[in-house]
Write a protein that holds these residues in place. Sequence first.
Motif, PDB file in Angstrom:
ATOM      1  N   SER A  69      -0.681  47.114 -10.917  1.00 12.34           N
ATOM      2  CA  SER A  69      -0.353  46.812  -9.310  1.00 12.34           C
ATOM      3  C   SER A  69      -1.543  47.788  -8.534  1.00 12.34           C
ATOM      4  O   SER A  69      -1.873  47.103  -7.457  1.00 12.34           O
ATOM      5  CB  SER A  69       0.887  47.254  -8.949  1.00 12.34           C
ATOM      6  OG  SER A  69       1.358  48.204  -9.430  1.00 12.34           O
ATOM      7  N   THR A 366       0.166  31.642  -8.095  1.00 12.08           N
ATOM      8  CA  THR A 366       1.296  31.670  -8.595  1.00 12.08           C
ATOM      9  C   THR A 366       2.108  30.148  -8.679  1.00 12.08           C
ATOM     10  O   THR A 366       1.834  29.596  -7.439  1.00 12.08           O
ATOM     11  CB  THR A 366       2.279  32.807  -8.262  1.00 12.08           C
ATOM     12  OG1 THR A 366       2.419  32.628  -6.932  1.00 12.08           O
ATOM     13  CG2 THR A 366       1.749  34.046  -8.455  1.00 12.08           C
ATOM     14  N   ASP A 370       4.971  34.259  -4.433  1.00  7.13           N
ATOM     15  CA  ASP A 370       4.487  35.442  -5.243  1.00  7.13           C
ATOM     16  C   ASP A 370       5.491  36.429  -5.345  1.00  7.13           C
ATOM     17  O   ASP A 370       5.442  37.470  -6.576  1.00  7.13           O
ATOM     18  CB  ASP A 370       3.218  35.711  -4.457  1.00  7.13           C
ATOM     19  CG  ASP A 370       3.608  36.128  -3.024  1.00  7.13           C
ATOM     20  OD1 ASP A 370       4.041  35.267  -2.236  1.00  7.13           O
ATOM     21  OD2 ASP A 370       3.284  37.326  -2.633  1.00  7.13           O
ATOM     22  N   ALA A 374       6.456  37.956  -9.122  1.00  7.18           N
ATOM     23  CA  ALA A 374       6.107  39.472  -9.651  1.00  7.18           C
ATOM     24  C   ALA A 374       7.317  40.069 -10.008  1.00  7.18           C
ATOM     25  O   ALA A 374       7.526  40.882 -10.806  1.00  7.18           O
ATOM     26  CB  ALA A 374       5.539  40.222  -8.533  1.00  7.18           C
ATOM     27  N   VAL A 385       2.660  43.559 -11.168  1.00  5.54           N
ATOM     28  CA  VAL A 385       1.490  43.052 -10.270  1.00  5.54           C
ATOM     29  C   VAL A 385       1.887  43.311  -8.885  1.00  5.54           C
ATOM     30  O   VAL A 385       2.968  43.436  -8.634  1.00  5.54           O
ATOM     31  CB  VAL A 385       1.234  41.797 -10.864  1.00  5.54           C
ATOM     32  CG1 VAL A 385       0.645  41.674 -12.381  1.00  5.54           C
ATOM     33  CG2 VAL A 385       2.149  40.811 -10.692  1.00  5.54           C
ATOM     34  N   PRO A 387       2.266  41.430  -5.353  1.00  3.77           N
ATOM     35  CA  PRO A 387       2.681  40.359  -4.577  1.00  3.77           C
ATOM     36  C   PRO A 387       1.448  40.250  -3.413  1.00  3.77           C
ATOM     37  O   PRO A 387       1.236  41.006  -2.784  1.00  3.77           O
ATOM     38  CB  PRO A 387       3.889  40.144  -4.057  1.00  3.77           C
ATOM     39  CG  PRO A 387       4.770  41.066  -4.868  1.00  3.77           C
ATOM     40  CD  PRO A 387       3.689  42.060  -5.347  1.00  3.77           C
ATOM     41  N   ARG A 404       0.050  34.177  -4.154  1.00  4.67           N
ATOM     42  CA  ARG A 404      -1.033  34.727  -5.114  1.00  4.67           C
ATOM     43  C   ARG A 404      -0.378  36.193  -5.363  1.00  4.67           C
ATOM     44  O   ARG A 404       0.314  36.743  -4.886  1.00  4.67           O
ATOM     45  CB  ARG A 404      -2.191  34.981  -4.496  1.00  4.67           C
ATOM     46  CG  ARG A 404      -2.722  33.570  -4.300  1.00  4.67           C
ATOM     47  CD  ARG A 404      -4.273  33.626  -3.845  1.00  4.67           C
ATOM     48  NE  ARG A 404      -5.014  32.239  -3.728  1.00  4.67           N
ATOM     49  CZ  ARG A 404      -5.769  31.883  -4.701  1.00  4.67           C
ATOM     50  NH1 ARG A 404      -6.004  32.397  -5.758  1.00  4.67           N
ATOM     51  NH2 ARG A 404      -6.178  30.279  -4.560  1.00  4.67           N
ATOM     52  N   VAL A 405      -0.956  36.687  -6.649  1.00  2.64           N
ATOM     53  CA  VAL A 405      -0.668  38.125  -7.025  1.00  2.64           C
ATOM     54  C   VAL A 405      -2.079  38.731  -7.286  1.00  2.64           C
ATOM     55  O   VAL A 405      -2.956  38.101  -7.499  1.00  2.64           O
ATOM     56  CB  VAL A 405       0.272  38.271  -8.122  1.00  2.64           C
ATOM     57  CG1 VAL A 405       1.840  37.998  -7.880  1.00  2.64           C
ATOM     58  CG2 VAL A 405      -0.524  37.459  -9.396  1.00  2.64           C
ATOM     59  N   ARG A 406      -2.066  39.843  -6.902  1.00  2.00           N
ATOM     60  CA  ARG A 406      -3.441  40.696  -7.147  1.00  2.00           C
ATOM     61  C   ARG A 406      -3.082  41.486  -8.654  1.00  2.00           C
ATOM     62  O   ARG A 406      -2.090  42.426  -8.568  1.00  2.00           O
ATOM     63  CB  ARG A 406      -3.532  41.650  -6.044  1.00  2.00           C
ATOM     64  CG  ARG A 406      -4.928  42.268  -6.286  1.00  2.00           C
ATOM     65  CD  ARG A 406      -5.282  43.499  -5.327  1.00  2.00           C
ATOM     66  NE  ARG A 406      -4.638  44.595  -5.612  1.00  2.00           N
ATOM     67  CZ  ARG A 406      -4.702  45.965  -4.890  1.00  2.00           C
ATOM     68  NH1 ARG A 406      -5.468  45.916  -3.957  1.00  2.00           N
ATOM     69  NH2 ARG A 406      -4.035  46.707  -5.399  1.00  2.00           N
TER      70      ARG A 406
END
Length: 430
Positions: A69, A366, A370, A374, A385, A387, A404-406
Amino acid sequence: MSITSKTSAHKYQVKSEVKPYIQHPLQFSRKSIMSNRLLLDLQPYPFQRFSKILEPIHPNENYREIRLSIGEPRHETPRFITDALDNSVSKISSYPTTQGSNALREACADWIKNRHGVSEIDPQSNILPVNGTREALFAFAQVVLTHSDEPRFVAMPNPFYQIYEGAAILGGAKAKFLNLNAENNFQMNCADLSPDTWKNVELLYVCNPGNPTGHVMSQTEWEEIFTLSEKYNFVVAADECYSEIYFDEANPPLGALAAAKACGRNLDRLVVFSSLSKRSNVPGMRSGFVCGDKEILKDFLLYRTYHGSAMNPAVQEASIAAWGDETHVIKNRELYQIKFSQFIETLSPSINIDWPDAGFYVWMKTPINDIEFAKGLFQNYNVIVLPGSLLGRVENGINPGENRVRIALVAEPHETAEAAERIKDYLRTI
């Protein structure tokens, strides 16, 4: 005491007197009555927000934790850098200057020439060492924002590195967001802001390669920004801390300095922020530099002299060694190449996932919300991860980080490979 308004890039005039302190409408305690009321406008950091979300969740104890994360490099620091640090410890017996040593500034100028092909950099006036780009990106706004009575804006990409927003707020300005969307290849759409808004923009933060998207700006994108900067007289702060993590040795990311040179532009209203943290795996050294407009850097040096921002002399020596070597940086990129290849190859059959242009983040779409994605990944597979919605703000009814997740591929290859397998297993359950 007076405050000023913007009349040109470097010319200021007295406009009005500072207004007396006005109590914020929220209830203050005796202690907080003396606090800067603008602190109340800061949002919690994304990691703090997500930690609160995860607090009541117990992860599956059959898996050890893999944390992807936070964008903190975890590769080994090269020995020659730690040796230079150790061998220079005796230099801490003297106060360093805020401007840093001549040798350090010259090392930075040499690196710019070798990396970006820009040789017209004066180490005395165009370069200033900083204690990592995070503190410099924040402090920079305090220097260039004019504190006028007129509306003042700081423009930035959305989603974004939250330091940009905090710098705007505590500088007394308002953040204005340029949404980054996959449909536009995550380019900043400058048309998101009207001409009337651009007239009151004093500072634009640009992250290149982008965090979290990994997008690398083209010459055309840079020229659009330079044109706007000249038309509306705002300063461009180019955050390039991820510039040395890329996947094609023959095609390094185009930076702001090279883009400016390519279109015959000088360094007026442009300052670039470079860092050793990701490039050389030394985040704890807190070492970087800024390069650009000498008049702005003269003001930044004055500010930093009062701020007490001089770099540790031993860190300066280690930084000289780091900027002067590219072999360790190439090896660093090779590790990221391995990790991205493993990660994306594992997940591609299960989900649409793309390589970034550069940087060490996967910006993955995702199949569900998100935050819920996560949370479930943490609860069932003990992989953390971030969000994407926590990195963005709602603008024009859209949070471009939503769904989406980073994923920061900062751990060792065996850990990121294991995380990919767990995410693949998790996707089968959704």
